[in-house]
Enzyme design. Structure first.
Site, PDB file in Angstrom:
ATOM      1  N   MET A 162       0.867  -1.174   0.000  1.00  0.00           N
ATOM      2  CA  MET A 162       0.000   0.000   0.000  1.00  0.00           C
ATOM      3  C   MET A 162       0.910   1.233   0.000  1.00  0.00           C
ATOM      4  O   MET A 162       1.699   1.423   0.921  1.00  0.00           O
ATOM      5  CB  MET A 162      -0.899  -0.043   1.235  1.00  0.00           C
ATOM      6  CG  MET A 162      -1.803   1.146   1.400  1.00  0.00           C
ATOM      7  SD  MET A 162      -3.126   0.835   2.630  1.00  0.00           S
ATOM      8  CE  MET A 162      -2.198   0.336   4.067  1.00  0.00           C
ATOM      9  N   ARG A 298      -6.497  -1.327   9.419  1.00  0.00           N
ATOM     10  CA  ARG A 298      -6.702  -0.760  10.755  1.00  0.00           C
ATOM     11  C   ARG A 298      -7.207  -1.817  11.727  1.00  0.00           C
ATOM     12  O   ARG A 298      -6.748  -1.885  12.870  1.00  0.00           O
ATOM     13  CB  ARG A 298      -7.657   0.438  10.676  1.00  0.00           C
ATOM     14  CG  ARG A 298      -6.998   1.660  10.094  1.00  0.00           C
ATOM     15  CD  ARG A 298      -7.941   2.821   9.867  1.00  0.00           C
ATOM     16  NE  ARG A 298      -7.172   4.006   9.457  1.00  0.00           N
ATOM     17  CZ  ARG A 298      -7.715   5.170   9.144  1.00  0.00           C
ATOM     18  NH1 ARG A 298      -9.040   5.324   9.153  1.00  0.00           N
ATOM     19  NH2 ARG A 298      -6.949   6.191   8.804  1.00  0.00           N
ATOM     20  N   TYR A 439       1.076   3.783  12.796  1.00  0.00           N
ATOM     21  CA  TYR A 439       0.795   3.534  11.378  1.00  0.00           C
ATOM     22  C   TYR A 439      -0.649   3.106  11.144  1.00  0.00           C
ATOM     23  O   TYR A 439      -1.367   2.746  12.056  1.00  0.00           O
ATOM     24  CB  TYR A 439       1.801   2.581  10.743  1.00  0.00           C
ATOM     25  CG  TYR A 439       1.970   1.163  11.250  1.00  0.00           C
ATOM     26  CD1 TYR A 439       1.076   0.530  12.090  1.00  0.00           C
ATOM     27  CD2 TYR A 439       3.077   0.435  10.816  1.00  0.00           C
ATOM     28  CE1 TYR A 439       1.268  -0.767  12.495  1.00  0.00           C
ATOM     29  CE2 TYR A 439       3.284  -0.874  11.210  1.00  0.00           C
ATOM     30  CZ  TYR A 439       2.365  -1.472  12.051  1.00  0.00           C
ATOM     31  OH  TYR A 439       2.557  -2.766  12.450  1.00  0.00           O
ATOM     32  N   GLU A 440      -1.044   3.227   9.876  1.00  0.00           N
ATOM     33  CA  GLU A 440      -2.439   3.029   9.445  1.00  0.00           C
ATOM     34  C   GLU A 440      -3.398   3.992  10.139  1.00  0.00           C
ATOM     35  O   GLU A 440      -4.571   3.679  10.353  1.00  0.00           O
ATOM     36  CB  GLU A 440      -2.895   1.576   9.660  1.00  0.00           C
ATOM     37  CG  GLU A 440      -2.007   0.538   9.031  1.00  0.00           C
ATOM     38  CD  GLU A 440      -1.830   0.718   7.532  1.00  0.00           C
ATOM     39  OE1 GLU A 440      -2.626   1.436   6.916  1.00  0.00           O
ATOM     40  OE2 GLU A 440      -0.882   0.140   6.977  1.00  0.00           O
ATOM     41  N   GLY A 441      -2.903   5.163  10.473  1.00  0.00           N
ATOM     42  CA  GLY A 441      -3.723   6.178  11.131  1.00  0.00           C
ATOM     43  C   GLY A 441      -3.455   6.215  12.611  1.00  0.00           C
ATOM     44  O   GLY A 441      -3.730   5.256  13.334  1.00  0.00           O
TER      45      GLY A 441
END
Length: 593
Positions: A162, A298, A439-441
């Site tokens: 990604m 997430r 990471y991933e928000g």
């Protein structure tokens, strides 16, 4: 050094009794997951995690991945373990059978994934990113892209990545500047640089399928002008096999605090004329498609938090049982005993364990809701499952990962000075867990999404329905569980009060509500975790009353009571910080920091 042992008793209990495995496997498309098959898969996954992945965890931490001349060599043993992983069919257990997957429920996939993450966080990231790529292509890919890439991604022969982040575009994806220039034959040339790309380059698979966010020449500014492209490491020949090397290279890998076995790549696209890619779906809808990957990732990062926490707890328990230090409190002149006998060590271990059980229960209930959202033949049930999952995924991600950091830190504390020494292995879990809240928000991004999109936008409709379910469950906490019930009800009231305040103030005072967003995420996590542990306690009490002598049941009661006394009691304070803490967070002048 101890190795990971999958907590199969609790995994089975949560799947069956709390997440409703029987109902999930009755859904269309899930019926092949018979009880015998589910149990066999859990047993085999536990063996693979403990015997193959866990011994490589420390190896990955001490050796790490190596970069030289645009080529990444993974940790010794990772390539062979990945080959076993693929050959045993683990990569495709939850994927569509049309492309070679086994089509098993998400609930089962999540339980298996927890084991991979607990046994070897760094290794588990490779199949996790591949799963996200599969989901994006399943939903938005063209028939040609699906046929070209999905069979090998599902099998694990190829891996996926990604590619969002750039040096000047982190959480603010409106700043993405990677460009995609149409060639005229349906392909595009991609130019730009992406950073923080997990497994962006490695030697474990014959091809890597990059999903890349970029802008076409006439794209509007901001997030509405981002498109998504498939950019393989090796371009495909006419027969679908990897051919010519694409102009996408790893120019370095990061030197990180943790997850050393996972190569985090800086990828350069187009330095030698342009990397060839194809558009996924429609132009300028790339962020929408990428969020398919993000939502999956997430939830899975929440499972990483659960896995890191479980591993830290197991290591701490082994040490607490082996470390002899001092006499037992109140036993004058008594012999020296394992530190497990000391009250504060027990408090730390129970703090770790009770939160882990709450995290697991909440995550599995959420993923079962996803199964219903995808497969339930009743439209109302599908909508209810999706709404619940959408509400809770930020909590699974944010609360579980932040809890994991604290739990891993407690694991070091249980070890005392030896926990600060790398050779014991306790420190690795804290270093590995620390990234999960980023990471991933980040946690703040999860919390902002929670209060904005999931609560304020719909005026609290979904969360009010969940609160009603919580109250129904809390009413069953009577008799010898009455004290737990009182604390659960008090915590629910605190949550309800905070929800009302957010709904009433979000539009008029957005800064104050966002200042309380992370405390609200923690509040919802604690109360939702307590809700699930309360359900578990009611079941455990009934088992004991029926004469079941399994020590699992009194242990479940003990962890529930501990969580009620030590975690649910935090709810009132968190609610107060949400209602009145915004002013304090905002009043200090910028130049006073």
């Amino acid at each position: 050094m101890s190795e990971y042992t999958a907590p199969l008793n609790d995994i089975r209990f949560v799947m069956q009794e709390l997440a409703g495995l029987k109902q999930v496997v009755s859904l269309p498309g899930c019926q092949e997951a018979t009880p015998d098959l589910v149990d066999a898969i859990l047993e085999e996954a536990a063996k693979f995690a403990g015997a193959v992945l866990s011994p490589l965890n420390r190896v990955g931490d001490t050796n790490g991945a190596k970069w030289k001349d645009k080529v990444v060599t993974t940790t010794p043993g990772f390539k062979e373990a990945y080959r076993q992983f693929v050959d045993n069919g683990w990569n495709g257990i939850g994927c569509d059978p049309e492309f070679g997957g086994q089509g098993l429920p998400r609930l089962l996939s999540a339980a298996v994934s927890e084991m991979w993450k607990a046994a070897n966080h760094a290794f588990s990231l490779c199949p996790m990113l591949t799963q996200g790529a599969i989901e994006s292509l399943m939903i938005a890919g063209t028939p040609e892209q699906k046929a070209a890439y999905l069979p090998n991604l599902v099998s694990g022969e190829w891996t996926g990545t990604m590619n969002l982040t750039e040096p000047s575009a982190g959480s603010d994806l409106a700043a993405v500047r990677t460009r995609a220039e149409p060639v005229g034959d349906g392909t595009y040339k991609i130019f730009g640089q992406k950073i923080f790309i997990t497994y962006g380059e490695h030697d474990m698979a014959e091809n890597i399928v990059h999903l890349v966010l970029a802008r076409t020449p006439n794209a509007p500014e901001g997030v509405k002008g981002i498109s998504l492209f498939v950019v393989p490491k090796f371009l495909l020949k006419a027969d679908g096999t990897p051919g010519e090397r694409n102009d996408a290279y790893c120019v370095s890998i990061e030197h990180k605090l943790g997850i050393h076995g996972s190569p985090t790549a800086v990828l350069a696209f187009g330095d030698n004329g342009g990397a060839i890619g194809t558009l996924v779906g429609e132009e300028n809808r790339g962020l929408e498609y990428m969020f398919i990957m993000m939502n999956s990732a997430r939830f899975n990062v929440g499972l990483e938090g659960l896995g890191d926490a479980e591993r830290a707890y197991q290591r701490a328990v082994v040490y607490a049982k082996e470390r002899i230090q001092g006499p037992e409190l109140g036993v004058k002149g008594g012999p020296k005993v394992p530190i497990l006998k000391h009250p504060d060590v027990r408090r730390m271990l129970l703090s770790m364990r009770s939160r882990i059980e709450a995290m697991r229960a909440l995550a599995y209930v959420v993923v079962a809701a996803q199964d219903n959202a995808q497969n339930n033949p009743d439209e109302a049930a599908r909508q209810q499952g999706q709404a619940f999952a959408d509400l809770m995924i930020p909590v699974v991600k944010g609360w579980s990962t932040e809890s994991a950091i604290d739990i891993a830190s407690l694991g070091i504390q249980v070890h005392g000075g030896m926990g600060f020494i790398e050779e014991t292995g306790a420190a690795q879990h804290l270093r590995d867990a620390r990234i999960t809240a980023i990471y991933e928000g980040t946690t703040a991004i999860q919390a902002n999404d929670l209060i904005g999109r999931k609560i304020a936008r719909e005026k609290g409709v979904t969360i009010k329905a969940v609160i009603a379910d919580m109250r129904t469950a809390a009413a069953q906490l009577d008799g010898d569980l009455a004290a737990v019930g009182v604390r659960q009800k008090q915590a629910i009231e605190a949550l309800d009060k905070a929800v009302d305040w957010i709904v009433a103030n979000y539009a008029a005072n957005p800064k104050a509500t966002h200042a309380g967003a992370v405390p609200f995420l923690f509040l919802l996590g604690i109360v939702a975790g307590g809700w699930q542990l309360g359900r578990a306690a009611v079941i455990a009490r009934a088992k004991i009353a029926a004469g079941d002598k399994d020590p699992f049941w009194p242990a479940k009661l003990a962890t529930t009571r501990f969580f009620a006394a030590h975690s649910l009691t935090q709810a009132a304070g968190l609610a107060e910080s949400i209602l009145s803490g915004g002013e304090g967070a905002l009043e200090l002048a910028d130049d006073s920091f």
